[in-house]
Design a protein around this motif. Sequence first.
Motif, PDB file in Angstrom:
ATOM      1  N   ALA A 474       0.849  -1.197   0.000  1.00 11.08           N
ATOM      2  CA  ALA A 474       0.000   0.000   0.000  1.00 11.08           C
ATOM      3  C   ALA A 474       0.881   1.242   0.000  1.00 11.08           C
ATOM      4  CB  ALA A 474      -0.924  -0.001   1.213  1.00 11.08           C
ATOM      5  N   ILE A 475       0.699   2.077  -1.016  1.00 10.64           N
ATOM      6  CA  ILE A 475       1.490   3.304  -1.174  1.00 10.64           C
ATOM      7  C   ILE A 475       0.517   4.475  -1.268  1.00 10.64           C
ATOM      8  CG2 ILE A 475       3.223   4.504  -2.539  1.00 10.64           C
ATOM      9  CD1 ILE A 475       4.084   1.810  -3.657  1.00 10.64           C
ATOM     10  N   ALA A 476       0.698   5.490  -0.429  1.00 13.65           N
ATOM     11  CA  ALA A 476      -0.208   6.634  -0.370  1.00 13.65           C
ATOM     12  C   ALA A 476       0.550   7.927  -0.644  1.00 13.65           C
ATOM     13  CB  ALA A 476      -0.884   6.703   1.003  1.00 13.65           C
ATOM     14  N   THR A 477      -0.207   8.964  -0.964  1.00 13.55           N
ATOM     15  CA  THR A 477       0.346  10.307  -1.079  1.00 13.55           C
ATOM     16  C   THR A 477      -0.570  11.268  -0.343  1.00 13.55           C
ATOM     17  OG1 THR A 477       0.994  12.084  -2.595  1.00 13.55           O
ATOM     18  CG2 THR A 477      -0.793  10.671  -3.322  1.00 13.55           C
ATOM     19  N   TYR A 478       0.026  12.240   0.351  1.00 11.55           N
ATOM     20  CA  TYR A 478      -0.758  13.146   1.186  1.00 11.55           C
ATOM     21  C   TYR A 478      -0.029  14.482   1.265  1.00 11.55           C
ATOM     22  CZ  TYR A 478      -4.042  14.192   5.077  1.00 11.55           C
ATOM     23  OH  TYR A 478      -5.030  14.704   5.874  1.00 11.55           O
ATOM     24  N   ASN A 479      -0.700  15.551   0.815  1.00  9.81           N
ATOM     25  CA  ASN A 479      -0.199  16.911   0.992  1.00  9.81           C
ATOM     26  C   ASN A 479      -0.651  17.400   2.364  1.00  9.81           C
ATOM     27  OD1 ASN A 479      -0.076  19.818   1.074  1.00  9.81           O
ATOM     28  ND2 ASN A 479       0.069  19.862  -1.151  1.00  9.81           N
ATOM     29  N   VAL A 509       4.191   6.161   2.621  1.00  8.04           N
ATOM     30  CA  VAL A 509       3.437   7.398   2.444  1.00  8.04           C
ATOM     31  C   VAL A 509       4.381   8.453   1.888  1.00  8.04           C
ATOM     32  CG1 VAL A 509       1.942   9.131   3.485  1.00  8.04           C
ATOM     33  CG2 VAL A 509       2.022   6.825   4.456  1.00  8.04           C
ATOM     34  N   ALA A 510       4.053   8.991   0.722  1.00  2.16           N
ATOM     35  CA  ALA A 510       4.792  10.119   0.164  1.00  2.16           C
ATOM     36  C   ALA A 510       4.109  11.398   0.637  1.00  2.16           C
ATOM     37  CB  ALA A 510       4.799  10.057  -1.360  1.00  2.16           C
ATOM     38  N   LEU A 511       4.838  12.179   1.415  1.00  2.00           N
ATOM     39  CA  LEU A 511       4.297  13.411   1.976  1.00  2.00           C
ATOM     40  C   LEU A 511       4.761  14.605   1.155  1.00  2.00           C
ATOM     41  CD1 LEU A 511       5.069  12.773   5.760  1.00  2.00           C
ATOM     42  CD2 LEU A 511       2.867  12.439   4.604  1.00  2.00           C
ATOM     43  N   GLU A 512       3.838  15.523   0.887  1.00  2.00           N
ATOM     44  CA  GLU A 512       4.200  16.805   0.306  1.00  2.00           C
ATOM     45  C   GLU A 512       3.993  17.900   1.357  1.00  2.00           C
ATOM     46  OE1 GLU A 512       3.017  13.809  -1.989  1.00  2.00           O
ATOM     47  OE2 GLU A 512       1.318  15.217  -1.781  1.00  2.00           O
ATOM     48  N   GLU A 513       4.773  18.945   1.231  1.00  2.00           N
ATOM     49  CA  GLU A 513       4.712  20.127   2.101  1.00  2.00           C
ATOM     50  C   GLU A 513       5.129  19.834   3.539  1.00  2.00           C
ATOM     51  OE1 GLU A 513       1.524  22.901   1.722  1.00  2.00           O
ATOM     52  OE2 GLU A 513       1.447  22.732  -0.467  1.00  2.00           O
ATOM     53  N   ILE A 514       6.179  19.053   3.682  1.00  2.00           N
ATOM     54  CA  ILE A 514       6.879  19.000   4.962  1.00  2.00           C
ATOM     55  C   ILE A 514       7.893  20.131   4.959  1.00  2.00           C
ATOM     56  CG2 ILE A 514       8.579  17.705   6.313  1.00  2.00           C
ATOM     57  CD1 ILE A 514       5.859  16.582   6.712  1.00  2.00           C
ATOM     58  N   GLN A 515       7.872  20.948   6.015  1.00  2.00           N
ATOM     59  CA  GLN A 515       8.785  22.081   6.101  1.00  2.00           C
ATOM     60  C   GLN A 515       9.951  21.748   7.036  1.00  2.00           C
ATOM     61  OE1 GLN A 515       6.641  25.713   7.030  1.00  2.00           O
ATOM     62  NE2 GLN A 515       5.987  25.884   4.906  1.00  2.00           N
ATOM     63  N   ASP A 516      10.881  22.694   7.094  1.00  2.00           N
ATOM     64  CA  ASP A 516      12.022  22.488   7.977  1.00  2.00           C
ATOM     65  C   ASP A 516      11.590  22.623   9.439  1.00  2.00           C
ATOM     66  OD1 ASP A 516      12.062  25.249   8.706  1.00  2.00           O
ATOM     67  OD2 ASP A 516      13.362  25.728   7.018  1.00  2.00           O
ATOM     68  N   HIS A 768      -6.095  19.218   0.904  1.00  2.00           N
ATOM     69  CA  HIS A 768      -6.053  18.136  -0.077  1.00  2.00           C
ATOM     70  C   HIS A 768      -6.568  16.842   0.538  1.00  2.00           C
ATOM     71  CE1 HIS A 768      -3.269  20.009  -3.165  1.00  2.00           C
ATOM     72  NE2 HIS A 768      -3.124  20.839  -2.142  1.00  2.00           N
ATOM     73  N   ASP A 769      -7.162  15.997  -0.309  1.00  2.00           N
ATOM     74  CA  ASP A 769      -7.491  14.639   0.085  1.00  2.00           C
ATOM     75  C   ASP A 769      -6.332  13.715  -0.277  1.00  2.00           C
ATOM     76  OD1 ASP A 769     -10.017  15.093   1.135  1.00  2.00           O
ATOM     77  OD2 ASP A 769     -11.013  14.841  -0.798  1.00  2.00           O
ATOM     78  N   PRO A 770      -5.988  12.766   0.603  1.00  2.00           N
ATOM     79  CA  PRO A 770      -4.954  11.784   0.268  1.00  2.00           C
ATOM     80  C   PRO A 770      -5.527  10.685  -0.627  1.00  2.00           C
ATOM     81  CG  PRO A 770      -5.809  11.332   2.442  1.00  2.00           C
ATOM     82  CD  PRO A 770      -6.522  12.576   1.963  1.00  2.00           C
ATOM     83  N   GLN A 771      -4.645   9.839  -1.127  1.00  2.00           N
ATOM     84  CA  GLN A 771      -5.067   8.689  -1.924  1.00  2.00           C
ATOM     85  C   GLN A 771      -4.088   7.555  -1.691  1.00  2.00           C
ATOM     86  OE1 GLN A 771      -3.947   9.569  -6.361  1.00  2.00           O
ATOM     87  NE2 GLN A 771      -4.452  11.533  -5.383  1.00  2.00           N
ATOM     88  N   VAL A 772      -4.542   6.337  -1.985  1.00  2.00           N
ATOM     89  CA  VAL A 772      -3.711   5.157  -1.739  1.00  2.00           C
ATOM     90  C   VAL A 772      -3.920   4.160  -2.872  1.00  2.00           C
ATOM     91  CG1 VAL A 772      -5.496   4.064  -0.302  1.00  2.00           C
ATOM     92  CG2 VAL A 772      -3.095   3.372  -0.053  1.00  2.00           C
ATOM     93  N   VAL A 773      -2.845   3.521  -3.278  1.00  2.00           N
ATOM     94  CA  VAL A 773      -2.924   2.421  -4.231  1.00  2.00           C
ATOM     95  C   VAL A 773      -2.330   1.186  -3.561  1.00  2.00           C
ATOM     96  CG1 VAL A 773      -0.727   3.026  -5.346  1.00  2.00           C
ATOM     97  CG2 VAL A 773      -2.387   1.610  -6.559  1.00  2.00           C
ATOM     98  N   ARG A 774      -3.021   0.067  -3.691  1.00  2.00           N
ATOM     99  CA  ARG A 774      -2.551  -1.215  -3.154  1.00  2.00           C
ATOM    100  C   ARG A 774      -2.244  -2.118  -4.347  1.00  2.00           C
ATOM    101  NH1 ARG A 774      -6.587   0.704   0.662  1.00  2.00           N
ATOM    102  NH2 ARG A 774      -8.127   0.348  -0.980  1.00  2.00           N
TER     103      ARG A 774
END
Length: 782
Positions: A474-479, A509-516, A768-774
Motif C-alpha cells: 500500500a502506497i499513499a500520497t498526502y499533501n 506514504v509520500a508526503l508533500e509540504e513537509i517544512q524544515d 487536499h485529500d490523500p489517496q492510496v494504491v494497493r
Amino acid sequence: MLTPLPQAFAAPSGAAVIAEVYGGGGNSGATLTRDFIELGNAGATAVDLSGYSVQYLPGSPSATSRWSITRLSGSIAPGGRYLIAQAQGAGGTTALPVPDASGSIAMSGTSGTVALVAGTDELDCRTAADCATDGRIVDLVGFGTAAVREGSPVTGASSTASVARGASLADTDDNAADLTAGAPTPVNAKGETPGTGGGGEEPGDPGEPGAVRVHDIQGTTRRSPLTGETVTNVPGIVIGVRDSGSRGFWIQDPQADADARTSEAVFVYTGSAAPAVRTGDSVLVSGKVAEYAANSTTQSITQISGPKTSVLSSGNPLPAPVVLGPANLPDDYTPEAGGGSIESLPLQPAVYALDFLESAEGMRVQVGDARVVGATTEYGEVYVTAKPEENPSVRGGTVYLGYDGQNSGRVKIESLGPGIPEANVGDVLAGATTGPLDYDSYGGYTLMATEMGAHVPGGLEREVTRRQLGKELAIATYNVENLDALDPQEKFDRLAEGIAVNLASPDVVALEEIQDDNGATDDGTVTSERTLTRFTDAITAAGGPRYSWRYVAPENKTDGGEPGGNIRQVFLYNEERVTFTDRPGGDATTATEVVDTRKGAELSVSPGRIDPASDAWRNSRKPLVGEFRFRGERVFVIANHFASKGGDAPMHGRYQEPSRSSEEQRHRQAQEVRDFVADLLAADAKAKVIVLGDINDFQFSRTTEIMTGDGSLLTPLVNTLPEEERYTYVFEGNSQTLDQTLVSPSVVAYDYDIVHLNAEFADQASDHDPQVVRIDVKKGRK
C-alpha cells in the motif's frame, strides 16, 4: 503636442510630479470633505496621462499590504495642475473643486506613500530600495513616517495639513527637501479652487431624478459607456448595504428597460465613509461612473464613486429577485476572445453563463434549496450550485472534468448580515438565499446575502479506506499543508489520524509540504528531523506503525513554497512491511541516475532527486525518488510536488480562454519525470514504478499527458474511477483533481482509492485529500 511621462524614478522629474497630497479629508477637524492628490506639470509641453495611475501604500506596509490604484486619463497642460479626488470622510464642510479624476482610496491623514506610475498594474514593491528599481514609478512622495519614500519622508501631514511642493515644483528626489506641510490648496486643471470652483460635486435639485438611469450606466457590455462621466440624481431603491471592507451600497431601478443585456442595479462606493442609507430607501445618487478591477486579469465592477446621496423615502418594497437556475444559466460558460479581453463584447445572456451574470450585476438575485458544492471557508464564503444536476460528484459536489466544462451553476455566497453557516459539501441552504450580485476577484460572481436559507446538514462523513492484504503493498500520497515542528499538536494529531485510521496505515506514504524544523523562520535551517519526529510519534499514538523516513534536504531558499519553510517531499515507510534501499550520495544538488545491472534497474543514489540542476525545478520542489523492496520485488516510488497554479488568470476573468502561464513550468517538470521513467523502463521494461504526489494539474491537462508519455509509459489511476469520483481538491466550488497516482505498465494488479476526508469539509486538517494504491507486486512480471 502631448509628450509621454518620464519613466525613471531615480532621476528627478522635469515634467509631471506629485504636487500635493492630502489624506485628512472628512476627518475630525478637517474643512475639506475628501482626500486628494494633485499633480503638476513643470515642463513646457502637455503631459499625456492615458494609461497612467496614482497608487497609495500605507506608511508601514506589511508583506501582505497592497497598493491601492486610481487610473488616470486626459492630460496636464504646461505649468498646469491635475486634481484627483479620493475617499470622502464623514466630516468637513467644503467640497473640492470639480476633480479631473476620482478614486476611492482612503489615505491616512498622517503617514503614507503616493506614487505616480507609468502603467495601471499594481506595484509590488514594499520597500524604498525595491521601489527605486521599478522603472514604472515616475514620482513618489512618502509623508509622515512612511517607509517607502524618496530620501527622507516629509513630515507634518494632518487632518488640517497637506504636504505640497513649492510653486516651482522642484524635484530633487528628497521628499523632506522638496515638500512642506501647510493648509490644503487643491487646484484642478481649470485653475479652480474650493473658493472659485467648489461645490462642483454637489448635485442639482435633490428631489428630481436626472436623465441617466442605471441601465444607461451599465450598458450592453461589461464596461459602462459612461465611465469617467459625472451622473446626477440617478434613481433607485437600496437593495443592500456593505458597511465594512469595500464600503457602499447597491441601488436597483424598479423601472427596468426592455434590454436583457443591461443590468438595472449598480454599486455605489462610499470609500472610508459608512453608507448613510438603509435597505428599502428610495434614493437619488450623484457621482462619477467608474470601473474597478482588483487586478489586470479580473473583470471590473461598474460603480458610482464619490457619491452624493439624497434619501427620498424609506421602507419601500424591494424589486423582485432574479431566480438563478437551469432555466436561465446557460451551460456554455463564457465567450472566447482568442485569449484577449471579453470586456468590449456585447453581452449574450441567453448564450453564456458569465454574460447572464454580468447582465444581472448588482441586482437582487436568489437561489433556492441550494446544494453546497464548496465548504465554508475561513473568509466566510460558501459555494452552492444553482444547477443541481450539473456534473454531481458521488458525495454532493460538482466535478470539474475539462476546460470546456466549467460548471456554470456555481455561485459564491457571502453575507451582508445573516450568519454564514459552517457547511460541508452536500449540505443544503433550504429555502431562499437572496441578495445583490457582486463580483469578486477571488471567486467571481458572488451573491451578497441579505436573506440566508436554512442550513440543512447532509451528513457527510470522512472516508476510511480498507487495510491492505498481506500480499499487497500500500502506497499513499498526502499533501499535509506546510507542516512544521512549530505547528500546534492538534494539527499533527489530525493529520496522523488521517494516516493511521483513514488511510489504514499504508506501507509507504509520500508526503508533500513537509517544512524544515522551524517553519517560516528564515534562519538557514533546512533539516526536518523535529517535524518528522513529532509527526511519526503522533501517527503511532493514533494507532499506526512506527514509521521511518527518508528525504533529501533542499538548499536554503531554493525550492519555493512559504518563505523560510524549505518545503520538501518525504517518504514514510513501515520497516515491518517494506525495506528501503539506501544508496549513499544523495543531496540537494546530486541527481540520481538509472543504473542498468544484471538484476535490472537500480538507482545510483537512494533517496535521490531527479536532475535538480534542471531549469524545470527553478524555485520549485524537486522530485524525490526512492527504491523499495517488498516480498523480494523492487519498487521505484517518485514523489512529486509540481509548480503551483499561481499567476494563472481566473476562469471567470476578463481574458478568455484564460491564460494558464504556470503550465509552462509544469510541462517541463512533467518531461523530466517522463524521461526518468523512460530510463527506468529502458533498463528494465518490467520495472514497477509508482509516480505520485501533488501534480498541481488536472488529469485532463497537457501536464498529465506529457508525464504519461501520451499513454505509453504511465497510467493515471484517477481515470480508472467513475467520473463522479475523480477529485482530490475543491476550488471555487469545483471538485477537481490536483493530486495523482500513476503506474508503469507492469503494475497490473492494483486497487486505487481517493480517501475524501478534507477537501469537502469546512473543518480541514489539510486542503487536499490523500489517496492510496494497493498493488500485488508478484503479478505483472513474467
